[in-house]
Design an enzyme around this catalytic site. Structure first.
Site, PDB file in Angstrom:
ATOM      1  N   ASP A 105       0.807  -1.240   0.000  1.00  0.00           N
ATOM      2  CA  ASP A 105       0.000   0.000   0.000  1.00  0.00           C
ATOM      3  C   ASP A 105       0.834   1.281   0.000  1.00  0.00           C
ATOM      4  O   ASP A 105       0.286   2.373  -0.174  1.00  0.00           O
ATOM      5  CB  ASP A 105      -0.974  -0.007   1.202  1.00  0.00           C
ATOM      6  CG  ASP A 105      -0.265  -0.142   2.567  1.00  0.00           C
ATOM      7  OD1 ASP A 105      -0.866  -0.715   3.493  1.00  0.00           O
ATOM      8  OD2 ASP A 105       0.888   0.320   2.695  1.00  0.00           O
ATOM      9  N   HIS A 120       6.535  -7.917  -1.463  1.00  0.00           N
ATOM     10  CA  HIS A 120       5.424  -8.345  -2.325  1.00  0.00           C
ATOM     11  C   HIS A 120       5.037  -7.290  -3.351  1.00  0.00           C
ATOM     12  O   HIS A 120       3.952  -7.358  -3.913  1.00  0.00           O
ATOM     13  CB  HIS A 120       4.196  -8.718  -1.475  1.00  0.00           C
ATOM     14  CG  HIS A 120       4.451  -9.919  -0.611  1.00  0.00           C
ATOM     15  ND1 HIS A 120       3.670 -10.224   0.472  1.00  0.00           N
ATOM     16  CD2 HIS A 120       5.408 -10.877  -0.665  1.00  0.00           C
ATOM     17  CE1 HIS A 120       4.131 -11.333   1.043  1.00  0.00           C
ATOM     18  NE2 HIS A 120       5.188 -11.745   0.379  1.00  0.00           N
ATOM     19  N   CYS A 128       3.705  -4.480 -17.839  1.00  0.00           N
ATOM     20  CA  CYS A 128       3.101  -5.014 -19.061  1.00  0.00           C
ATOM     21  C   CYS A 128       3.499  -6.476 -19.241  1.00  0.00           C
ATOM     22  O   CYS A 128       4.682  -6.833 -19.150  1.00  0.00           O
ATOM     23  CB  CYS A 128       3.597  -4.199 -20.275  1.00  0.00           C
ATOM     24  SG  CYS A 128       3.000  -4.861 -21.834  1.00  0.00           S
ATOM     25  N   CYS A 151       1.932  -0.535 -25.911  1.00  0.00           N
ATOM     26  CA  CYS A 151       2.295  -1.572 -26.902  1.00  0.00           C
ATOM     27  C   CYS A 151       1.096  -2.460 -27.191  1.00  0.00           C
ATOM     28  O   CYS A 151       1.150  -3.353 -28.030  1.00  0.00           O
ATOM     29  CB  CYS A 151       3.473  -2.416 -26.391  1.00  0.00           C
ATOM     30  SG  CYS A 151       2.993  -3.759 -25.283  1.00  0.00           S
ATOM     31  N   GLY A 188       2.007  -6.922  13.041  1.00  0.00           N
ATOM     32  CA  GLY A 188       0.781  -6.908  12.229  1.00  0.00           C
ATOM     33  C   GLY A 188       0.773  -7.902  11.102  1.00  0.00           C
ATOM     34  O   GLY A 188       0.240  -7.628  10.023  1.00  0.00           O
ATOM     35  N   SER A 190       0.097 -12.156  10.129  1.00  0.00           N
ATOM     36  CA  SER A 190      -0.385 -13.466  10.603  1.00  0.00           C
ATOM     37  C   SER A 190       0.713 -14.511  10.478  1.00  0.00           C
ATOM     38  O   SER A 190       0.564 -15.642  10.934  1.00  0.00           O
ATOM     39  CB  SER A 190      -1.604 -13.888   9.771  1.00  0.00           C
ATOM     40  OG  SER A 190      -1.233 -13.950   8.393  1.00  0.00           O
ATOM     41  N   ASN A 214       0.754  -7.917  17.897  1.00  0.00           N
ATOM     42  CA  ASN A 214      -0.420  -8.382  17.168  1.00  0.00           C
ATOM     43  C   ASN A 214      -1.541  -8.595  18.179  1.00  0.00           C
ATOM     44  O   ASN A 214      -1.285  -9.139  19.259  1.00  0.00           O
ATOM     45  CB  ASN A 214      -0.064  -9.717  16.479  1.00  0.00           C
ATOM     46  CG  ASN A 214      -1.075 -10.119  15.426  1.00  0.00           C
ATOM     47  OD1 ASN A 214      -2.285  -9.982  15.640  1.00  0.00           O
ATOM     48  ND2 ASN A 214      -0.605 -10.606  14.301  1.00  0.00           N
TER      49      ASN A 214
HETATM   50  C1  BV8 Z   1       6.514 -18.442  -3.404  1.00  0.00           C
HETATM   51  C2  BV8 Z   1      -0.071 -10.132  -3.176  1.00  0.00           C
HETATM   52  C3  BV8 Z   1       7.572 -20.037  -4.783  1.00  0.00           C
HETATM   53  C4  BV8 Z   1      -0.066  -8.680  -3.151  1.00  0.00           C
HETATM   54  C5  BV8 Z   1       0.416 -11.778  -1.497  1.00  0.00           C
HETATM   55  C6  BV8 Z   1       0.483 -23.726  -2.462  1.00  0.00           C
HETATM   56  C7  BV8 Z   1       0.447 -23.193  -3.749  1.00  0.00           C
HETATM   57  C8  BV8 Z   1       1.247 -22.100  -4.115  1.00  0.00           C
HETATM   58  C9  BV8 Z   1       2.098 -21.539  -3.179  1.00  0.00           C
HETATM   59  C10 BV8 Z   1       2.104 -22.075  -1.904  1.00  0.00           C
HETATM   60  C11 BV8 Z   1       1.329 -23.160  -1.543  1.00  0.00           C
HETATM   61  N1  BV8 Z   1       1.577 -23.426  -0.216  1.00  0.00           N
HETATM   62  C12 BV8 Z   1       2.482 -22.541   0.258  1.00  0.00           C
HETATM   63  C13 BV8 Z   1       2.830 -21.738  -0.760  1.00  0.00           C
HETATM   64  C14 BV8 Z   1       3.756 -20.661  -0.681  1.00  0.00           C
HETATM   65  C15 BV8 Z   1       2.916 -19.389  -0.640  1.00  0.00           C
HETATM   66  C16 BV8 Z   1       2.335 -19.263   0.751  1.00  0.00           C
HETATM   67  O1  BV8 Z   1       3.049 -18.903   1.664  1.00  0.00           O
HETATM   68  N2  BV8 Z   1       1.031 -19.590   0.908  1.00  0.00           N
HETATM   69  C17 BV8 Z   1       0.436 -19.522   2.238  1.00  0.00           C
HETATM   70  C18 BV8 Z   1      -0.938 -18.853   2.170  1.00  0.00           C
HETATM   71  C19 BV8 Z   1       0.351 -20.928   2.792  1.00  0.00           C
HETATM   72  N3  BV8 Z   1       3.828 -18.310  -0.926  1.00  0.00           N
HETATM   73  C20 BV8 Z   1       3.999 -17.911  -2.178  1.00  0.00           C
HETATM   74  O2  BV8 Z   1       3.393 -18.350  -3.145  1.00  0.00           O
HETATM   75  C21 BV8 Z   1       5.082 -16.871  -2.346  1.00  0.00           C
HETATM   76  N4  BV8 Z   1       5.908 -17.266  -3.423  1.00  0.00           N
HETATM   77  O3  BV8 Z   1       6.535 -19.202  -2.476  1.00  0.00           O
HETATM   78  O4  BV8 Z   1       7.090 -18.715  -4.606  1.00  0.00           O
HETATM   79  C22 BV8 Z   1       8.642 -19.901  -5.744  1.00  0.00           C
HETATM   80  C23 BV8 Z   1       9.942 -19.960  -5.293  1.00  0.00           C
HETATM   81  C24 BV8 Z   1      10.946 -19.855  -6.223  1.00  0.00           C
HETATM   82  C25 BV8 Z   1      10.638 -19.636  -7.570  1.00  0.00           C
HETATM   83  C26 BV8 Z   1       9.301 -19.541  -7.996  1.00  0.00           C
HETATM   84  C27 BV8 Z   1       8.292 -19.672  -7.075  1.00  0.00           C
HETATM   85  C28 BV8 Z   1       4.455 -15.520  -2.714  1.00  0.00           C
HETATM   86  C29 BV8 Z   1       3.723 -14.976  -1.516  1.00  0.00           C
HETATM   87  C30 BV8 Z   1       3.169 -13.595  -1.855  1.00  0.00           C
HETATM   88  C31 BV8 Z   1       1.725 -13.734  -2.156  1.00  0.00           C
HETATM   89  N5  BV8 Z   1       1.159 -12.401  -2.371  1.00  0.00           N
HETATM   90  N6  BV8 Z   1      -0.177 -10.645  -1.819  1.00  0.00           N
HETATM   91  C32 BV8 Z   1      -1.397  -8.224  -2.647  1.00  0.00           C
HETATM   92  O5  BV8 Z   1      -2.412  -8.459  -3.327  1.00  0.00           O
HETATM   93  O6  BV8 Z   1      -1.400  -7.644  -1.556  1.00  0.00           O
HETATM   94  S1  BV8 Z   1       0.255 -12.420   0.053  1.00  0.00           S
HETATM   95  C33 BV8 Z   1      -0.763 -11.511   1.065  1.00  0.00           C
HETATM   96  O7  BV8 Z   1      -0.559 -12.098   2.359  1.00  0.00           O
HETATM   97  C34 BV8 Z   1      -0.352 -10.054   1.219  1.00  0.00           C
HETATM   98  O8  BV8 Z   1       0.806  -9.715   0.505  1.00  0.00           O
HETATM   99  C35 BV8 Z   1      -0.031  -9.956   2.705  1.00  0.00           C
HETATM  100  O9  BV8 Z   1       0.926  -9.030   2.918  1.00  0.00           O
HETATM  101  C36 BV8 Z   1       0.446 -11.325   2.979  1.00  0.00           C
HETATM  102  C37 BV8 Z   1       0.600 -11.740   4.397  1.00  0.00           C
HETATM  103  O10 BV8 Z   1      -0.595 -11.437   5.072  1.00  0.00           O
HETATM  104  P1  BV8 Z   1      -0.452 -10.423   6.317  1.00  0.00           P
HETATM  105  O11 BV8 Z   1       0.230  -9.195   5.857  1.00  0.00           O
HETATM  106  O12 BV8 Z   1       0.142 -11.149   7.459  1.00  0.00           O
HETATM  107  O13 BV8 Z   1      -1.952 -10.038   6.572  1.00  0.00           O
HETATM  108  P2  BV8 Z   1      -3.059 -10.946   7.262  1.00  0.00           P
HETATM  109  O14 BV8 Z   1      -4.385 -10.341   6.944  1.00  0.00           O
HETATM  110  O15 BV8 Z   1      -2.801 -12.389   6.962  1.00  0.00           O
HETATM  111  O16 BV8 Z   1      -2.768 -10.772   8.830  1.00  0.00           O
HETATM  112  C38 BV8 Z   1      -2.983  -9.502   9.411  1.00  0.00           C
HETATM  113  C39 BV8 Z   1      -2.536  -9.635  10.855  1.00  0.00           C
HETATM  114  O17 BV8 Z   1      -2.626  -8.365  11.450  1.00  0.00           O
HETATM  115  C40 BV8 Z   1      -3.412 -10.573  11.662  1.00  0.00           C
HETATM  116  O18 BV8 Z   1      -2.581 -11.446  12.396  1.00  0.00           O
HETATM  117  C41 BV8 Z   1      -4.180  -9.643  12.597  1.00  0.00           C
HETATM  118  O19 BV8 Z   1      -4.363 -10.222  13.880  1.00  0.00           O
HETATM  119  C42 BV8 Z   1      -3.212  -8.500  12.716  1.00  0.00           C
HETATM  120  N7  BV8 Z   1      -3.825  -7.208  13.034  1.00  0.00           N
HETATM  121  C43 BV8 Z   1      -5.085  -6.772  12.758  1.00  0.00           C
HETATM  122  N8  BV8 Z   1      -5.207  -5.486  13.194  1.00  0.00           N
HETATM  123  C44 BV8 Z   1      -4.016  -5.121  13.732  1.00  0.00           C
HETATM  124  C45 BV8 Z   1      -3.137  -6.207  13.628  1.00  0.00           C
HETATM  125  N9  BV8 Z   1      -1.867  -6.154  14.068  1.00  0.00           N
HETATM  126  C46 BV8 Z   1      -1.453  -5.006  14.635  1.00  0.00           C
HETATM  127  N10 BV8 Z   1      -2.243  -3.919  14.766  1.00  0.00           N
HETATM  128  C47 BV8 Z   1      -3.517  -3.942  14.337  1.00  0.00           C
HETATM  129  N11 BV8 Z   1      -4.299  -2.851  14.476  1.00  0.00           N
HETATM  130 ZN    ZN Z   2       3.836  -3.234 -23.238  1.00  0.00          ZN
END
Ligand code: BV8
Ligand code: ZN
Length: 242
Positions: A105, A120, A128, A151, A188, A190, A214
């Protein structure tokens, strides 16, 4: 909690090398919904549905509707006291502090952090899929869905989706900082998405002390010397010594 806050405040002041890994929770108090917490973004959508290359290939318009909606919320949001505290910590500690974020963000930049490590990507960037051109695009709402490159190719959001690897230079910066950290704070997040969450385990193995800020428990609380249960916007300002 006060003595824990005081103890973490001292550790933050005294540790030569500190890393903070932030997630969607630090932007929650700015009005940006989290992914997995209560009222999270994923409630209405599932990650597999939208944040994947397959979903984009299948329905680029649907994926862009989701990002366009999020861009609208983010544009109207402002950094909160948690973001500002992290910028203050960076001003005080200089190179002794590395901010690593999973958030796309841009609120850490707007709060004043100079070089956040963006694991991320950035929701304000487009890329593109034909010619690879990366452009900063702040149009809200997007006039054309899905947007097109001059393009003629389809533009995608400049973010990392599931199954995609992280930007190598950013990942390298994050790994180096985590391996050298004396103190690693998970704020912040999970801690379910890898490889980002693995940075905390890397730091811990290299001898870092771990802190979790958290309102909810996370899978990495077992590594934590400090577990401050509460909102980042309330806790972080108290970690800054007067
Ligand atoms: C990779 C995109 C391999 C941008 C995001 C099966 C199939 C495919 C992949 C996988 C699989 N199993 C596991 C994987 C790996 C996968 C993964 O980890 N999956 C998880 C779900 C099991 N990871 C990937 O695929 C990564 N890439 O592994 O590539 C590879 C390696 C080599 C070569 C080629 C390939 C890529 C991961 C990135 C995915 N993209 N987002 C967007 O749209 O935003 S992930 C998404 O989750 C966001 O980016 C976010 O940042 C991220 C993590 O979530 P959090 O930030 O923690 O947010 P969340 O809501 O979960 O939690 C919020 C927390 O805040 C809570 O705990 C809450 O209690 C707390 N909270 C609430 N209020 C407050 C607070 N804390 C403090 N103060 C408050 N006020
Ligand atoms: Zn282009």
């Amino acid at each position: 909690m006060n003595s824990e806050v005081a103890s973490l405040r001292a550790a933050l002041r005294e540790s030569p090398a500190v890393v903070a890994l932030t997630g969607a929770g630090v932007s929650a108090e700015s009005g940006i919904p989290t992914f997995r917490g209560a009222g999270g973004l994923w409630r209405t959508f599932r990650p597999e549905q939208l944040a994947t290359p397959e979903a984009f290939a299948r329905d680029p318009r649907l994926v862009w509707e989701w990002y366009d909606w999020r861009r609208g919320i983010i544009q109207r949001a402002a950094p909160n006291p948690g973001h500002r505290a992290l910028a203050d910590i960076e001003r005080r500690k200089g190179d002794g502090f590395t901010l690593v974020t999973q958030n796309v963000d841009g609120l850490h930049d707007r709060a004043g952090n100079r070089r956040p490590v963006k694991l991320h990507g950035d929701i304000w960037q487009t890329r593109c899929i034909r010619c690879g051109t990366v452009t900063l695009n702040r149009e809200v709402p997007l006039v054309l869905l899905p947007p097109r490159c001059p393009c003629g190719g389809l533009l995608r959001p400049g973010v990392v989706w599931f199954g995609e690897s992280l930007p190598p230079l950013e990942w390298q910066r994050a790994v180096e900082a985590s391996r050298q950290a004396d103190l690693f704070m998970l704020i912040g997040t999970s801690a379910v998405v890898y490889p980002a969450a693995g940075l905390a385990e890397m730091a811990h193995e290299a001898g870092a002390r771990i802190a979790v800020i958290n309102p909810e428990r996370t899978p990495l609380c077992g590594l934590a010397e400090w577990t401050l249960e509460g909102a980042a916007g309330e806790i972080l300002p108290n970690l800054i010594s007067p």
